[in-house]
Every structure is written in structure tokens, then in C-alpha cells.
Write an enzyme that holds these catalytic residues in place. Structure first.
Site, PDB file in Angstrom:
ATOM      1  N   ASP A  12      38.934  28.491  50.546  1.00 41.16           N
ATOM      2  CA  ASP A  12      39.599  28.245  49.284  1.00 41.16           C
ATOM      3  C   ASP A  12      40.404  26.948  49.477  1.00 41.16           C
ATOM      4  OD1 ASP A  12      40.846  28.637  46.750  1.00 41.16           O
ATOM      5  OD2 ASP A  12      42.544  29.614  47.728  1.00 41.16           O
ATOM      6  N   MET A  13      40.883  26.337  48.406  1.00 47.56           N
ATOM      7  CA  MET A  13      41.618  25.081  48.557  1.00 47.56           C
ATOM      8  C   MET A  13      43.131  25.262  48.418  1.00 47.56           C
ATOM      9  SD  MET A  13      40.953  21.383  46.716  1.00 47.56           S
ATOM     10  CE  MET A  13      41.716  21.759  45.119  1.00 47.56           C
ATOM     11  N   ASP A  14      43.591  25.571  47.215  1.00 48.43           N
ATOM     12  CA  ASP A  14      45.036  25.668  46.978  1.00 48.43           C
ATOM     13  C   ASP A  14      45.633  26.846  47.741  1.00 48.43           C
ATOM     14  OD1 ASP A  14      45.543  23.563  44.797  1.00 48.43           O
ATOM     15  OD2 ASP A  14      43.844  24.679  43.996  1.00 48.43           O
ATOM     16  N   LYS A 146      37.347  32.803  39.816  1.00 50.20           N
ATOM     17  CA  LYS A 146      37.718  33.968  40.619  1.00 50.20           C
ATOM     18  C   LYS A 146      38.661  34.832  39.786  1.00 50.20           C
ATOM     19  CE  LYS A 146      37.803  30.881  44.637  1.00 50.20           C
ATOM     20  NZ  LYS A 146      38.644  30.286  45.690  1.00 50.20           N
ATOM     21  N   ASP A 171      43.816  33.015  50.167  1.00 46.41           N
ATOM     22  CA  ASP A 171      45.234  33.387  50.198  1.00 46.41           C
ATOM     23  C   ASP A 171      45.641  34.269  49.025  1.00 46.41           C
ATOM     24  OD1 ASP A 171      45.020  31.284  48.277  1.00 46.41           O
ATOM     25  OD2 ASP A 171      47.182  30.959  48.429  1.00 46.41           O
TER      26      ASP A 171
END
Length: 221
Positions: A12-14, A146, A171
Site C-alpha cells: 500500500d502507499m499512504d 479498497k 496499514d
């Protein structure tokens, strides 16, 4: 012996490779407040796991504004986020070395985020990790973000790897649910907040500076 090039780790990124929670909050509060939206902490918690388009629609339904299109408002948020990412210190310690270690083990590396596609290259360039990713995906191009599993299914297809051979690092609960519903193993990344636990996850990673690559290897055997 399993071929590792048929296995993948998807990030995931953020909140996983870059710490942008406060950046998104600031950008959204600035933009939506300027349109007369009364941004509240309670509603902000609801929107945290949404795509930018979904967030814009959410606030419009609560506090409809005039004259400015939803698409323009969404773009204002994205542009402000980009500005803040470029100017703020928002790095997550150890992530580059962690990904490099996975690459050295010959795993394919993917990125799957609810954030708009335009933000991805900004983040990867800031971290100097663009070259480490085999593919990048944004839920902007999926019907649903998501917790819908679509973005993870898409990313696995782009990598040429079966979902069961993919390991995801997330996260948020909605992200983990998306990965699990796509048939993948998932780690909860807590970024040092040991009070955060997600029972849905197969394991947890508190910090990328801790050597947890061996745990991932075990799941992908």
C-alpha cells in the site's frame, strides 16, 4: 524449489511507504472548508479509507456547494497533497532498504493504492524508489476502491503472479480486507504504534528497520 520471480510483495502507499495521513487531512480540510464544508474529526475518520473521488462525493452530499464541479474539487485536493508531499518531511524509516532486500531475493514488487495515480510518481521519486517497483496501480481506475479487492486482483495480473503467491503490506483494516478477499497473505504495518492490531492480518510489521523480510519469505514458500 520455488521460483521467487513467480511471487510478489505488494505495498500500500499512504501510511506504508510514506507518512501522509496528516498531509491528506490538511489538504482536505483546506479545500473543503474553502467551499463551506464544516470538516469534523468524526467524519474525517470515516473518509480516511476512501478514494479521493469518494471523499469529495461524501462531503458534497453533507454540505453541497455551488458552481465548482466535483472533479475540479477533487483535483484541488490532489494538487495540494502533491505540494505538501514535495515540501514536507514525510518519510517512513527503512522502507527503501526493506524493498531493496526483497528485490535482492528476486521477488516482484507492486504498489496498490486508493490514492489517485498522479500522486504515485511524486511519492516514488521523493523516496528515490521508482526503479524498485515492477508495477503500480491506483484504485482511480477501478469501479470501487479498497476494501473492494479489485485493485489487488488487478495488480497481481499486471505482475503475472497468482494471488495466493502475493504478500501484501497494509496499514488499514479496509486495505487488509481487500487483500484477504483477493486471496493474498497480508501484514499489518503499525509504524511503531504497537497498540494497533488487526486480527485479520497474518502477521505484523512494526518497523521496516526491524528485519521482517524472513517472515515474508516464510509466507511465500
Amino acid at each position: 524449489m520455488n521460483r521467487k520471480d513467480n511471487k510478489a510483495v505488494i505495498f500500500d502507499m499512504d501510511g506504508v511507504i510514506i507518512d501522509t495521513e496528516n498531509i491528506w487531512k490538511q489538504a482536505e480540510e483546506e479545500v473543503f472548508s474553502s467551499l463551506g464544508v464544516k470538516v469534523s474529526e468524526a467524519y474525517t475518520k470515516i473518509t480516511q479509507s476512501m478514494t479521493t473521488a469518494e471523499v469529495t462525493q461524501f462531503w458534497y452530499e453533507k454540505f453541497p456547494w455551488q458552481q465548482t464541479s466535483l472533479q475540479e474539487v477533487e483535483q484541488r485536493v490532489v494538487s495540494r497533497v502533491v505540494e505538501l508531499i514535495q515540501s514536507e518531511t514525510c518519510l517512513i524509516k527503512g522502507v527503501k532498504v526493506f524493498i531493496e532486500r526483497l528485490k535482492s531475493e528476486n521477488y516482484k514488487i507492486g504498489l496498490a493504492t486508493n490514492s489517485p495515480y498522479a500522486i504515485i510518481p511524486i511519492v516514488l521519486e521523493k523516496l528515490k524508489i521508482t526503479h524498485l517497483f515492477d508495477t503500480i496501480s491506483s484504485a482511480e481506475f477501478e469501479k470501487n476502491g479498497k476494501p473492494d479487492p479489485a485493485i489487488y486482483i488487478t495488480t497481481a495480473k499486471k505482475l503475472g503472479v497468482k494471488p495466493k503467491n502475493c504478500f501484501v503490506i497494509e496499514d488499514s483494516y479496509s486495505g487488509m480486507l481487500a487483500a484477504k478477499n483477493a486471496g493474498m497473505s497480508v501484514a499489518a504495518f503499525t509504524n511503531g504504534n504497537r497498540n494497533v492490531t488487526f486480527e485479520i492480518a497474518d502477521c505484523s510489521i512494526n518497523s521496516f528497520e526491524e528485519d521482517k523480510v524472513t517472515i515474508i519469505i516464510q509466507f511465500l514458500r
